[in-house]
Write a protein that holds these residues in place. Structure first.
Motif, PDB file in Angstrom:
ATOM      1  N   SER A  27     -10.774  -3.597  -4.670  1.00 45.98           N
ATOM      2  CA  SER A  27      -9.667  -2.991  -3.927  1.00 45.98           C
ATOM      3  C   SER A  27      -9.946  -3.000  -2.429  1.00 45.98           C
ATOM      4  CB  SER A  27      -9.419  -1.557  -4.413  1.00 45.98           C
ATOM      5  OG  SER A  27     -10.591  -0.771  -4.292  1.00 45.98           O
ATOM      6  N   TRP A  28     -11.207  -2.827  -2.048  1.00 52.09           N
ATOM      7  CA  TRP A  28     -11.559  -2.906  -0.626  1.00 52.09           C
ATOM      8  C   TRP A  28     -11.294  -4.310  -0.087  1.00 52.09           C
ATOM      9  CZ3 TRP A  28     -12.633   0.052   3.443  1.00 52.09           C
ATOM     10  CH2 TRP A  28     -13.240  -0.533   4.557  1.00 52.09           C
ATOM     11  N   PRO A 104      -4.085   2.149  -6.761  1.00 53.30           N
ATOM     12  CA  PRO A 104      -4.158   3.345  -5.909  1.00 53.30           C
ATOM     13  C   PRO A 104      -5.264   3.270  -4.860  1.00 53.30           C
ATOM     14  CG  PRO A 104      -3.922   3.967  -8.208  1.00 53.30           C
ATOM     15  CD  PRO A 104      -4.211   2.501  -8.184  1.00 53.30           C
ATOM     16  N   LEU A 105      -6.422   2.716  -5.250  1.00 57.26           N
ATOM     17  CA  LEU A 105      -7.516   2.586  -4.291  1.00 57.26           C
ATOM     18  C   LEU A 105      -7.148   1.618  -3.178  1.00 57.26           C
ATOM     19  CD1 LEU A 105     -10.721   2.432  -6.567  1.00 57.26           C
ATOM     20  CD2 LEU A 105      -9.891   4.345  -5.190  1.00 57.26           C
ATOM     21  N   GLN A 106      -6.516   0.517  -3.542  1.00 58.51           N
ATOM     22  CA  GLN A 106      -6.104  -0.456  -2.528  1.00 58.51           C
ATOM     23  C   GLN A 106      -5.111   0.156  -1.552  1.00 58.51           C
ATOM     24  OE1 GLN A 106      -4.461  -4.102  -4.094  1.00 58.51           O
ATOM     25  NE2 GLN A 106      -3.681  -4.749  -2.100  1.00 58.51           N
ATOM     26  N   SER A 107      -4.140   0.893  -2.077  1.00 58.51           N
ATOM     27  CA  SER A 107      -3.147   1.553  -1.214  1.00 58.51           C
ATOM     28  C   SER A 107      -3.820   2.569  -0.288  1.00 58.51           C
ATOM     29  CB  SER A 107      -2.085   2.254  -2.062  1.00 58.51           C
ATOM     30  OG  SER A 107      -1.381   1.328  -2.852  1.00 58.51           O
ATOM     31  N   GLY A 108      -4.795   3.285  -0.828  1.00 64.75           N
ATOM     32  CA  GLY A 108      -5.519   4.249  -0.016  1.00 64.75           C
ATOM     33  C   GLY A 108      -6.287   3.590   1.105  1.00 64.75           C
ATOM     34  N   PHE A 109      -6.980   2.515   0.800  1.00 66.79           N
ATOM     35  CA  PHE A 109      -7.739   1.789   1.821  1.00 66.79           C
ATOM     36  C   PHE A 109      -6.813   1.197   2.889  1.00 66.79           C
ATOM     37  CE2 PHE A 109     -11.282   1.038  -1.471  1.00 66.79           C
ATOM     38  CZ  PHE A 109     -12.034   2.082  -0.947  1.00 66.79           C
ATOM     39  N   GLU A 110      -5.655   0.702   2.453  1.00 64.72           N
ATOM     40  CA  GLU A 110      -4.714   0.107   3.404  1.00 64.72           C
ATOM     41  C   GLU A 110      -4.115   1.144   4.351  1.00 64.72           C
ATOM     42  OE1 GLU A 110      -3.158  -3.713   0.750  1.00 64.72           O
ATOM     43  OE2 GLU A 110      -1.993  -1.867   0.795  1.00 64.72           O
ATOM     44  N   SER A 111      -4.114   2.407   3.943  1.00 63.26           N
ATOM     45  CA  SER A 111      -3.536   3.468   4.779  1.00 63.26           C
ATOM     46  C   SER A 111      -4.520   4.016   5.811  1.00 63.26           C
ATOM     47  CB  SER A 111      -3.049   4.624   3.893  1.00 63.26           C
ATOM     48  OG  SER A 111      -4.153   5.282   3.282  1.00 63.26           O
TER      49      SER A 111
END
Length: 203
Positions: A27-28, A104-111
């Motif tokens: 996800s990172w 969800p992790l990808q979206s969090g990192f992108e934010s």
């Protein structure tokens, strides 16, 4: 009586742990890269969401069976069968629940604020240190969402685990399969009890 719930919770816990370790770097990478293969990886990761569980379960069963190169290797080398046991449930659940941890992790990192990440690098922190001590603490809602949804999704799965693990009491008979079998034999009282527990847990 409650053994299927124990197996379900054990399966979900192990799946969450494995998927977190796999999904964190994945996800990172997806959140930071601009590579042309990014859409392909995202589509591949999201495939279990749109693919019918029976189809996914069938292909996993074929890939892990003793007639496949992978299944033959594990059987001949380690005397381990990869189907119709708890190991097969874990492997299948990791495939089926992967997008619920990654997205969800990808979206969090992108934010995340890019300046914060750059400041971490300027302070001499490695990429791993930045992910663990800067990025993760700042995406707690996304992290909690990923863990809860992955756990709940794994507990509630039916089609994939039935095809790959079957219904072996004490080993692969999870709660969802137990409910299905109760309905088949018209044990509606037992099905009501198990379903009520699942409903309460899901809520």
């Amino acid at each position: 009586m409650f053994e299927p719930f124990y197996i379900s919770f054990k399966l979900a816990s192990i799946t969450v742990l494995i998927l977190f370790l796999i999904s964190l770097p994945l996800s990172w990478y997806l959140s930071q890269t601009q590579s042309k293969i990014k859409p392909f990886i995202e589509a591949l990761t999201a495939l279990p969401i749109v693919l019918p569980p029976s189809v996914l379960g069938f292909y996993i069963l074929v890939a892990l069976s003793q007639n496949s190169p992978l299944g033959t290797f594990f059987k001949d080398t380690f005397d381990i069968s990869l189907v119709f046991n708890f190991t097969s449930l874990v492997i299948a659940s990791c495939f089926y629940s992967l997008p619920f941890m990654v997205q969800p992790l990808q979206s969090g990192f992108e934010s995340l604020n890019k300046n914060m990440l750059e400041a971490s690098y300027l302070c001499g922190k490695s990429k791993l240190q930045t992910i663990l001590f800067v990025a993760l603490p700042n995406i707690k809602p996304a992290l909690i969402t990923a863990i809860i949804i992955t756990f709940a999704h794994t507990v509630g799965e039916f089609g994939v685990v039935l095809m790959v693990g079957g219904s072996i009491p004490g080993e692969t008979k999870v709660a969802s399969v137990a409910i299905y079998e109760m309905v088949e034999i018209m044990d509606y009282k037992g099905a009501h009890i198990y379903s009520a527990i699942m409903l309460g847990m899901s809520f």
